[in-house]
Design an enzyme around this catalytic site. Structure first.
Site, PDB file in Angstrom:
ATOM      1  N   CYS A   1     -10.032  -4.502   0.840  1.00 42.41           N
ATOM      2  CA  CYS A   1     -11.115  -3.518   0.890  1.00 42.41           C
ATOM      3  C   CYS A   1     -12.061  -3.762  -0.291  1.00 42.41           C
ATOM      4  O   CYS A   1     -11.778  -4.547  -1.198  1.00 42.41           O
ATOM      5  CB  CYS A   1     -10.540  -2.100   0.856  1.00 42.41           C
TER       6      CYS A   1
ATOM      7  N   ASN B   1       0.850  -1.184   0.000  1.00 44.18           N
ATOM      8  CA  ASN B   1       0.000   0.000   0.000  1.00 44.18           C
ATOM      9  C   ASN B   1       0.887   1.236   0.000  1.00 44.18           C
ATOM     10  O   ASN B   1       1.954   1.273   0.611  1.00 44.18           O
ATOM     11  CB  ASN B   1      -0.998   0.000   1.161  1.00 44.18           C
ATOM     12  N   ILE B   2       0.416   2.243  -0.740  1.00 45.37           N
ATOM     13  CA  ILE B   2       1.155   3.487  -0.894  1.00 45.37           C
ATOM     14  C   ILE B   2       0.185   4.624  -0.609  1.00 45.37           C
ATOM     15  O   ILE B   2      -0.776   4.830  -1.353  1.00 45.37           O
ATOM     16  CB  ILE B   2       1.747   3.610  -2.312  1.00 45.37           C
ATOM     17  N   GLU B   3       0.420   5.315   0.510  1.00 48.53           N
ATOM     18  CA  GLU B   3      -0.488   6.370   0.940  1.00 48.53           C
ATOM     19  C   GLU B   3      -0.107   7.714   0.336  1.00 48.53           C
ATOM     20  O   GLU B   3       1.007   7.908  -0.163  1.00 48.53           O
ATOM     21  CB  GLU B   3      -0.477   6.475   2.470  1.00 48.53           C
TER      22      GLU B   3
ATOM     23  N   GLU C   1      -2.975  -4.897  -2.824  1.00 47.83           N
ATOM     24  CA  GLU C   1      -3.538  -5.846  -3.784  1.00 47.83           C
ATOM     25  C   GLU C   1      -3.629  -5.231  -5.175  1.00 47.83           C
ATOM     26  O   GLU C   1      -3.266  -5.861  -6.172  1.00 47.83           O
ATOM     27  CB  GLU C   1      -4.948  -6.291  -3.338  1.00 47.83           C
TER      28      GLU C   1
ATOM     29  N   CYS D   1     -10.544  -3.085  -3.766  1.00 46.78           N
ATOM     30  CA  CYS D   1      -9.656  -4.170  -4.192  1.00 46.78           C
ATOM     31  C   CYS D   1     -10.449  -5.403  -4.600  1.00 46.78           C
ATOM     32  O   CYS D   1     -10.105  -6.082  -5.572  1.00 46.78           O
ATOM     33  CB  CYS D   1      -8.669  -4.520  -3.084  1.00 46.78           C
TER      34      CYS D   1
ATOM     35  N   CYS E   1      -3.904   0.515  -2.603  1.00 43.63           N
ATOM     36  CA  CYS E   1      -3.730  -0.668  -1.751  1.00 43.63           C
ATOM     37  C   CYS E   1      -2.723  -1.644  -2.353  1.00 43.63           C
ATOM     38  O   CYS E   1      -2.453  -1.632  -3.555  1.00 43.63           O
ATOM     39  CB  CYS E   1      -5.070  -1.378  -1.562  1.00 43.63           C
TER      40      CYS E   1
END
Length: 137
Positions: A93, A47-49, A60, A96, A58
């Site tokens: 989520c 995941n990359i915010e 996935e 995803c 996310c």
């Protein structure tokens, strides 16, 4: 594709190990994903915010989107593993899950992990029993 226990364990291990690369300065909740393709290749993602939370991606989706850029189609996906630092099982989520419906077959196994190193096997169809899978729904 019938998966052997060692393949499942290796895939879960890949998901666990890659989560250290997650970019999570806001949630501090790293997630790793690993996609096993039928030819034996594994693609991982994290995941990359982003401070603009809607721009966050996310793990996935990162892994699946990378697979698409490498030329893989839904028929090529053998399995997915997801890992996070939490007591209960990590689940994808809803966004995803919808992407998985589009980019994986309904019977694709998804291996969810928890803080006790237990693995729960579900399928895309079990994650999204009433999937929106075409523009004709």
């Amino acid at each position: 594709m019938d998966l052997k226990e060692e393949q499942i364990n290796a895939l879960v291990s890949d998901a666990k190990n890659i989560k250290t690369k997650a970019y999570v300065p806001y949630s501090h909740f790293p997630v790793g994903a690993a996609i096993l393709y039928k030819n034996g290749d594994v693609i991982t993602g994290v995941n990359i915010e982003n401070v603009s939370f809607g721009a966050t991606n996310c793990a996935e989706r990162t892994a699946l989107f990378t697979g698409v850029t490498k030329g893989y189609g839904k028929e090529d996906v053998a399995a997915i593993a997801v890992s996070a630092n939490m007591e209960g099982y990590i689940t994808p989520c809803s966004i995803c899950r919808q992407v998985m419906v589009e980019l994986c077959d309904a019977d694709t196994p998804v291996f969810l992990t928890n803080g006790k190193d237990e693995i729960k096997r579900v399928t895309i169809d079990e994650l999204v029993p009433y999937a929106f899978d075409s523009l004709n729904n």
